[in-house]
Design an enzyme around this catalytic site. Structure first.
Site, short mmCIF file in Angstrom:
data_model
loop_
_atom_site.label_atom_id
_atom_site.label_comp_id
_atom_site.label_asym_id
_atom_site.label_seq_id
_atom_site.Cartn_x
_atom_site.Cartn_y
_atom_site.Cartn_z
N THR A 170 25.17 24.00 -0.96
CA THR A 170 25.55 25.40 -1.25
C THR A 170 25.02 26.50 -0.79
O THR A 170 23.87 26.86 -0.30
CB THR A 170 25.03 25.41 -3.31
OG1 THR A 170 24.00 25.24 -3.53
CG2 THR A 170 25.77 24.10 -3.99
N GLY A 171 25.36 27.93 -1.07
CA GLY A 171 25.28 29.30 0.10
C GLY A 171 25.19 28.49 1.59
O GLY A 171 24.79 28.90 1.92
N GLY A 172 27.04 28.25 1.95
CA GLY A 172 26.71 26.94 3.34
C GLY A 172 27.63 28.40 4.19
O GLY A 172 27.43 28.18 5.16
N GLY A 231 23.22 32.03 7.16
CA GLY A 231 21.80 32.03 7.09
C GLY A 231 21.42 30.43 7.22
O GLY A 231 21.93 29.66 7.32
N ILE A 232 20.62 30.23 5.79
CA ILE A 232 19.62 28.36 6.09
C ILE A 232 21.30 27.70 5.59
O ILE A 232 20.51 26.83 6.42
CB ILE A 232 18.63 28.08 5.39
CG1 ILE A 232 17.29 29.51 5.93
CG2 ILE A 232 17.92 26.95 5.27
CD1 ILE A 232 16.30 29.98 4.84
N GLY A 233 21.66 28.04 5.15
CA GLY A 233 22.43 26.89 4.76
C GLY A 233 23.62 26.84 5.54
O GLY A 233 24.34 25.54 5.43
N TYR A 243 11.48 36.71 -8.76
CA TYR A 243 11.77 35.45 -8.14
C TYR A 243 11.11 34.19 -7.76
O TYR A 243 10.94 32.94 -7.56
CB TYR A 243 12.84 36.07 -6.18
CG TYR A 243 12.27 35.24 -5.38
CD1 TYR A 243 13.54 34.75 -5.26
CD2 TYR A 243 11.80 34.57 -4.12
CE1 TYR A 243 14.20 33.88 -3.90
CE2 TYR A 243 12.27 34.18 -2.32
CZ TYR A 243 13.50 33.67 -3.26
OH TYR A 243 13.47 32.99 -1.78
N SER A 252 10.92 27.97 -1.93
CA SER A 252 10.48 29.23 -1.47
C SER A 252 8.59 29.26 -0.66
O SER A 252 8.10 29.12 -2.09
CB SER A 252 10.51 30.67 -1.86
OG SER A 252 10.11 31.39 -1.04
N1 LIG Z 1 15.44 33.87 4.26
C1 LIG Z 1 13.96 33.84 3.89
O1 LIG Z 1 13.05 34.93 4.34
C2 LIG Z 1 14.19 33.07 3.11
C3 LIG Z 1 12.23 32.87 2.46
C4 LIG Z 1 12.38 31.68 1.59
C5 LIG Z 1 13.32 31.37 1.24
N2 LIG Z 1 14.30 31.62 1.33
C6 LIG Z 1 15.96 30.72 0.92
O2 LIG Z 1 16.53 30.10 1.60
C7 LIG Z 1 17.65 29.75 0.89
C8 LIG Z 1 18.88 30.46 2.08
O3 LIG Z 1 18.50 31.65 2.63
P1 LIG Z 1 18.72 32.88 3.25
O4 LIG Z 1 18.11 33.65 3.57
O5 LIG Z 1 19.45 32.02 4.50
O6 LIG Z 1 19.94 33.41 2.20
P2 LIG Z 1 21.60 34.27 3.02
O7 LIG Z 1 21.50 34.33 4.76
O8 LIG Z 1 21.65 35.48 1.89
O9 LIG Z 1 22.60 33.57 2.08
C9 LIG Z 1 22.89 33.45 1.14
C10 LIG Z 1 24.27 32.59 1.78
O10 LIG Z 1 24.30 32.31 -0.21
C11 LIG Z 1 25.50 32.56 -0.41
N3 LIG Z 1 25.51 32.52 -1.95
C12 LIG Z 1 24.96 33.59 -2.34
N4 LIG Z 1 24.37 33.64 -3.14
C13 LIG Z 1 25.35 32.40 -4.00
C14 LIG Z 1 25.94 31.93 -5.05
N5 LIG Z 1 25.51 32.71 -6.47
N6 LIG Z 1 26.57 31.39 -5.19
C15 LIG Z 1 26.67 30.57 -3.86
N7 LIG Z 1 26.76 30.64 -2.63
C16 LIG Z 1 26.00 32.29 -3.13
C17 LIG Z 1 26.34 33.59 0.53
O11 LIG Z 1 27.11 34.04 0.18
P3 LIG Z 1 27.66 34.73 -0.61
O12 LIG Z 1 26.86 36.46 -1.02
O13 LIG Z 1 29.30 35.12 -0.16
O14 LIG Z 1 27.56 34.08 -1.40
C18 LIG Z 1 25.47 32.84 1.68
O15 LIG Z 1 26.25 31.78 2.69
C19 LIG Z 1 18.04 30.94 -0.01
O16 LIG Z 1 17.03 29.24 -0.90
C20 LIG Z 1 16.37 31.74 -0.68
O17 LIG Z 1 15.95 31.49 -1.45
C21 LIG Z 1 15.19 32.06 2.06
#
Ligand SMILES: NC(=O)c1ccc[n+]([C@@H]2O[C@H](COP(=O)([O-])OP(=O)(O)OC[C@H]3O[C@@H](n4cnc5c(N)ncnc54)[C@H](OP(=O)(O)O)[C@@H]3O)[C@@H](O)[C@H]2O)c1
Length: 250
Positions: A13-15, A18-20, A151, A138
């Site tokens: 999910t959320g792929g 970013g990380i996904g 959060y 996180s």
């Molecule tokens: N980056 C960091 O520093 C960091 C640190 C700690 C934890 N994390 C965790 O790592 C995970 C990924 O973070 P990221 O930084 O890679 O995020 P990101 O770059 O914002 O990418 C988020 C992805 O999730 C999708 N998304 C967002 N809300 C959604 C929803 N309600 N349902 C389905 N898809 C959804 C987005 O697409 P759409 O916008 O089109 O939905 C996008 O594909 C999250 O769980 C975040 O809390 C990240």
């Protein structure tokens, strides 16, 4: 035990970013068929097309039970089962105490808690015995950051879910683990500092707090998720892997 995903079916999910997205790329590169989700249908389809291999983009909001039903119906119809589930989608809305609204709580908990719970619950009938669930947590669950209490609480909840589910699903040999990223350079976080120079300075500041003095990359976190999701981690269960450059460890 192998780290291949040959003949495995995965949902991330959320792929679409970013990380996904990096996780889906790793699973597909190792032979898995992957379904990725995102709220923006065009973006998720383009993101799926960007990854070589068997990757399908499905528009689905993890906060919507109807969307999750539609997602898993598609997996059922096309693949018939699920081996790996990565519940990665999350919402982050910074709000210092004094400015927290019920809307912010609903948004963050609607995706990070209710969305994670319903994602795993809806996937359960499709998940094979011996399958793997990875919840993306996180460092915020372990270390305080100003403005992140809602959060952080939601991600602490994610960690708690994994402990209980690891116990509950052990009779079926389904492993449930958390991977907790630290500061990671992704498009979502980068939006907080638009522009190349601002982004560089922002991630440099974020990374400065880690012993490695840099933010991580989506690929570095995805490598840990892929390991935990693979059979190479067959005796890893109920754990929380910190992919944070040591930020919360020292
Ligand atoms: N980056 C960091 O520093 C960091 C640190 C700690 C934890 N994390 C965790 O790592 C995970 C990924 O973070 P990221 O930084 O890679 O995020 P990101 O770059 O914002 O990418 C988020 C992805 O999730 C999708 N998304 C967002 N809300 C959604 C929803 N309600 N349902 C389905 N898809 C959804 C987005 O697409 P759409 O916008 O089109 O939905 C996008 O594909 C999250 O769980 C975040 O809390 C990240």
């Amino acid at each position: 035990m192998s780290d291949t995903f040959h003949r495995k079916i995965a949902v991330v999910t959320g792929g679409s970013a970013g990380i996904g997205h990096a996780t889906a790329r790793k699973i597909a590169a190792r032979g898995g068929a992957v379904y990725i989700t995102g709220r923006d249908g065009d973006r998720v389809k383009a993101a799926a097309a960007d990854i070589p291999g068997d990757v399908v983009g499905v528009q689905a909001d993890s906060a919507s039970v109807d969307d999750l039903d539609r997602l898993f119906a598609q997996v059922q119809e096309r693949s018939g089962r699920l081996d790996v589930l990565v519940a990665n989608a999350a919402a982050i809305v910074p709000a210092p105490l004094g400015s927290i609204t019920t809307e912010i709580i609903d948004t963050v908990f609607g995706v990070n808690m209710a969305g994670t719970i319903m994602t795993v619950q809806k996937a359960l009938p499709l998940l094979v015995d011996g399958g793997a669930v990875v919840l993306v947590g996180s460092m915020a669950a372990h270390k305080a950051s100003r403005g992140q209490s809602v959060y952080a609480a939601s991600k602490a909840g994610v960690r708690a879910l994994a402990r209980t589910w690891a116990l509950e699903l052990s009779p079926r040999g389904i492993r449930v683990n958390v991977v907790s990223p630290g500061p990671t350079d992704t498009p979502g976080i980068a939006q907080l500092a638009p522009g190349d120079e601002a982004r560089k300075a922002f991630f440099s500041r974020m990374g400065a707090g880690t012993p490695m003095t840099r933010a991580g990359t989506a690929e570095e976190v995805a490598a840990v998720i892929a390991f935990v999701a693979s059979d190479a981690a067959s005796h890893v269960n109920g754990a929380d892997y910190q992919a944070d450059g040591g930020y919360g460890q020292v």
